[in-house]
Structures are given as structure tokens and as C-alpha cells.
Write an enzyme that holds these catalytic residues in place. Structure first.
Site, PDB file in Angstrom:
ATOM      1  CG  HIS A   1     -18.407  -7.189  57.085  1.00  0.00           C
ATOM      2  ND1 HIS A   1     -19.209  -6.078  57.056  1.00  0.00           N
ATOM      3  CD2 HIS A   1     -18.956  -8.014  58.029  1.00  0.00           C
ATOM      4  CE1 HIS A   1     -20.171  -6.194  57.951  1.00  0.00           C
ATOM      5  NE2 HIS A   1     -20.056  -7.376  58.554  1.00  0.00           N
TER       6      HIS A   1
ATOM      7  CE  LYS B   1      -3.710 -10.912  33.486  1.00  0.00           C
ATOM      8  NZ  LYS B   1      -4.230 -10.321  34.680  1.00  0.00           N
TER       9      LYS B   1
END
Ligand code: ARG
Length: 466
Positions: free
Chosen positions: A155, A282
Site C-alpha cells: 500500500h 532538476k
């Protein structure tokens, strides 16, 4: 001049020609179309429809055409509607009227079915090889970080500590089944529709087993009507592609997550990452994102082919011409994705300190419960005893491993002689086959490598001799 021009007088509209032409899609089938024609020339001679020397003339002209196609000197003309018409027109340029003798007892319907099957055989073999290469890269990566720990998730919540090789071996297993499915599909694809004609078979005594063998098929599809009309082998192949892409997309997702600043588990190789045009800091996981995205389109290819076939009346219908776009797209995308993933996996760098440090103390909760079980407590009670401890820790902002011996013993006296569990002891305790215990990881790595070696040999056996 079209092969059917004598029936349809008056010339076609250019709109019709553009709309119906498949030359641009099926050009890449040309080498297979030549193979199929060579087989047919020989079968016609065996059936005494043409003379042996005529068959020889046809075969050598076709061989030259094959060369022209390979070398790129073959001229593709927009007015000839498909690959079959191109090969036939070129044959007539080379051997005159004899070229027209080749079409006795066959149709473009059995030709295209045969071309496609031969193409899918090759495409499957390429995919088989590419899957093995990626599995290799995963296994090497697992070996390189064999002792390193990482959290596992269910999960997307931390579950239990594992060795890094464990999730990598999971991807190897998925790919292993993709490999099996592709190989199994090959056996059904490798059947010859030749000799089926347009739908009903042929009045010439064509030896279908001979035709099959000459064109490189292992066996024959019995029913002529089925042979020209079904594309179930494409559904199988493209569904293998879709499923393998889906598996790759799950790895891609792991990679995207693991390479975030928050996780920081893995460093992407510079050669497979991009920057931002605006944000100087980035480093983006474009390859993984595109693998994830392209998987969606290959799933679309599968839907496209299934929809093409659904409710189609027997036998051949021109709708089937549209099968090439999704087929080639699926095959090309899968191969490209496998190749780039292989190159990228080979250069991945984990940060083993970070992965280990990221394992939450609560990942050891099951180990505490298991300890109580080893001291005689039923598991359900052990589970709730530890769950209480977890809840308390969370409330007070403490780690499970910070609890003192007294605190533990207050929860249950059975804890009194417990050695302190760690991520490493947790992993070491795992002993079932396929688990993350170090011995099991070693066994998994060795078995996977052995399987790869066997499958490499099998792929070679399945490949036609060059
Ligand atoms: N271009 C066609 C295809 O890809 C070849 C077969 C055409 N047959 C026909 N009867 N028009 O399916």
C-alpha cells in the site's frame, strides 16, 4: 496497373488510392513476402503447374528482389497498393509474363497472413533476447548490492526490511513469465496458412506441408478459411507486449519514486535523465516516465487488434489491413523499452546507507510479534500486544527500537530475554524459499542465472540458422 484492374474499369479515385493503400505500413513485410513467394514458386513446380526451370527463374528473380529490398534500392510506388503488388510488379519487370504465373493457387489473403506470421516470429525472437538481456542487468545489479537493505512496501506504506535484490528479483520473475508467454505464443504463430488461397483452398495439388517447410514454418494451419481470417496470433503477441510493458511500467514507477529527493534510494545515470528548461536544480526520470506512458499506448494496441477482429464475419475482410499499425507499434515500443531499461539498469547506483537508514523501526513490529509467538503466545495476541506498543510509540513520537527492556517487559514478560531486533536480523530470519533471507536471495540469484543461461540456449535454438 493493379492486379485486379480488368474487373474494376475506369481507374480509381486518388482519394480511394490514398485511403486504401497499405504500402507505407506493410513495406517492412517485404522480405517475408519474398520468402513466401519463393516457397510458392517451388510448390507450383512440384504440383506441375509450372516447369522446374520456370520455378528456378522465378526463384532467382525473387532472390534479386530480396536483395534490392535489403539494400534499399527497391523502388516503392504510391500507385501500387500493397507489398504483394510491389513484389509481383517487380517480378514481371524482371521475367515478363512468367511473373504472372506465380499467383496461381494463391491470394493476397494467404500471403498477408503468412507474411505477418513470419514477422511475428522474428519480432518474438527479438523480444525474447531483449527480455533476457534486461533480466541479466537486474541480476547483476542485485549482486552488486547483495548485502544492502531497503524498505519494502505494501500500500506504499513501509512493510518489512528486505535486501535490495528482493524487489529486483521480483522484476526478474515477472519478465521470466513474459518470456514464457512469448515463447508459448511462438508455437501457435509458427503455423503456415499457405495453400489456403483466398478462403477455400486451392484446386491445384499444392503440398501444404512442403509450402510450410519452404517458407520456414514448423507446421500447417488446417482449415483454409480460418487460416486467412484469424489474427489470434497477433492478439497473443500484442498482449504479451502489453503485459511486458505493464511490468516495465511498474519498474519505471519504482524508479521514479526511488529517485525522488524524498526517497533518494537510487541515482539515475546522467545519460538517461533530463534537466528542466527553467528550474536549474532538476534531474528528471524521463525514460521511466515514458516507459510508463508508452505502456498505455501498447495496451491501446491490444484493444485495437481485439476490436478489429470482434464480430468480423468470416473470412478475410479488408478491416484486417489495419492490424499492422498496432502490431508494429507494439513490437517496436516493447523492444525499445526493453533496450533502454537494460542500459539504464546497468548504470543505476543505489545509496545503501540511505536505503538502510530509511527503514522505519516500525518495520520490525512483525519481528517482535514473531518473537512472542516463539515464546508460546498465539499470534493474534502477539499482534495486538505489539500493535499497542506501536500506537504508544507513535503517540509519544518514539521509535519502536527505543523502548527500554522494562517497557517491553511491561507489555509482556515474554520479551525479557529478547535480543534486540534490527533490520538485518529481521532479514536473516526469513527462511522460506523465495524470501529475502540472505541464503534464499543467494539461491534465487543462482536459480535465475541458471534459468537465463538455459533460456539463452533455447532462444538460439528457436532462431532460424543465419
Ligand atoms: N493489404 C492487405 C492487408 O494488409 C493485404 C490483403 C489484401 N487482400 C485483399 N483481398 N484485398 O490485409
Amino acid at each position: 496497373m493493379k492486379t485486379w484492374q480488368s474487373r474494376i474499369k475506369g481507374g480509381s479515385s486518388s482519394l480511394f488510392e490514398d485511403f486504401t493503400s497499405s504500402v507505407h505500413q506493410d513495406q517492412r513485410l517485404a522480405p517475408y513476402d519474398v520468402m513466401v513467394s519463393v516457397a510458392h514458386a517451388r510448390a507450383l513446380s512440384r504440383a506441375s503447374v509450372i516447369k522446374p526451370d520456370e520455378a528456378e527463374q522465378l526463384v532467382s528473380a525473387l532472390t534479386e528482389i530480396g536483395e534490392e529490398i535489403r539494400s534499399g534500392s527497391f523502388t516503392w510506388r504510391d500507385e501500387l497498393e500493397d507489398v504483394h503488388s510491389h513484389v509481383e510488379a517487380r517480378l514481371q519487370e524482371k521475367v515478363g509474363d512468367l511473373g504472372g504465373a506465380l499467383h496461381a493457387g494463391r491470394s493476397r489473403n494467404d500471403q498477408i497472413a503468412a507474411d505477418l506470421r513470419l514477422y511475428v516470429k522474428d519480432a518474438s525472437l527479438s523480444a525474447l533476447g531483449a527480455i533476457l538481456a534486461l533480466q541479466h542487468a537486474f541480476l547483476e545489479l542485485g549482486r552488486r548490492y547483495q548485502d544492502a537493505l531497503i524498505p519494502s512496501y505494501t500500500h506504499l506504506q513501509q512493510a518489512q526490511p528486505v535486501l535490495i535484490a528482493q524487489p529486483l528479483l521480483a522484476h526478474v520473475s515477472m519478465l521470466g513469465r513474459d518470456w514464457e508467454r512469448l515463447r508459448d505464443g511462438l508455437a501457435r504463430t509458427d503455423r503456415s496458412p499457405l495453400g489456403s488461397g483466398a478462403v477455400a483452398g486451392s484446386g491445384y495439388p499444392l503440398d501444404r506441408a512442403f509450402l510450410a517447410q519452404q517458407a520456414g514454418f514448423s507446421t500447417v494451419i488446417e482449415n483454409a478459411t480460418d487460416a486467412v481470417s484469424d489474427r489470434d496470433f497477433l492478439v497473443e503477441f500484442v498482449s504479451c507486449c502489453a503485459l511486458c510493458m505493464t511490468h516495465l511500467s511498474r519498474f519505471a514507477e519504482d524508479l521514479i519514486l526511488w529517485s525522488t529527493q524524498e526517497f533518494g534510494f537510487v541515482k539515475l545515470p546522467d545519460a538517461f535523465a533530463s534537466g528542466s528548461s527553467m528550474m536549474p536544480q532538476k534531474k528528471n526520470p524521463d525514460v521511466a516516465e515514458l516507459v510508463r506512458g508508452k505502456a498505455a499506448l501498447v495496451i491501446g494496441d491490444l484493444t485495437g487488434i481485439l476490436s478489429l477482429i470482434k464480430s468480423l464475419p468470416l473470412a478475410y475482410n479488408r478491416d484486417l489491413q489495419e492490424d499492422k499499425t498496432p502490431l508494429f507499434h507494439a513490437a517496436d515500443t516493447l523492444l525499445a523499452a526493453l533496450e533502454i531499461c537494460t542500459a539504464m539498469v546497468a548504470e543505476l547506483e543505489f545509496d545503501p546507507q540511505r536505503t538502510e537508514a530509511s527503514i522505519s523501526s516500525f518495520s520490525l513490529a512483525t519481528d517482535l510479534a514473531d518473537y512472542l509467538v516463539s515464546k508460546g503466545m498465539p499470534f493474534r495476541r502477539a499482534h495486538s500486544t505489539v500493535a499497542e506498543l506501536v500506537a504508544e510509540c507513535l503517540e509519544r513520537g518514539r521509535a519502536l527500537t527505543d523502548l527500554s527492556a522494562v517497557e517491553l517487559e511491561t507489555a509482556s514478560p515474554l520479551f525479557s530475554a529478547m535480543p534486540r531486533p534490527t533490520s538485518r536480523t529481521s532479514v536473516k530470519r526469513k527462511q522460506t524459499a523465495g524470501s529475502t533471507g540472505p541464503e534464499q536471495i543467494e539461491a534465487q540469484l543462482q536459480a535465475a542465472l541458471q534459468l537465463l543461461t538455459d533460456r539463452e540456449a533455447e532462444t538460439k535454438r528457436l532462431s532460424p540458422a543465419q
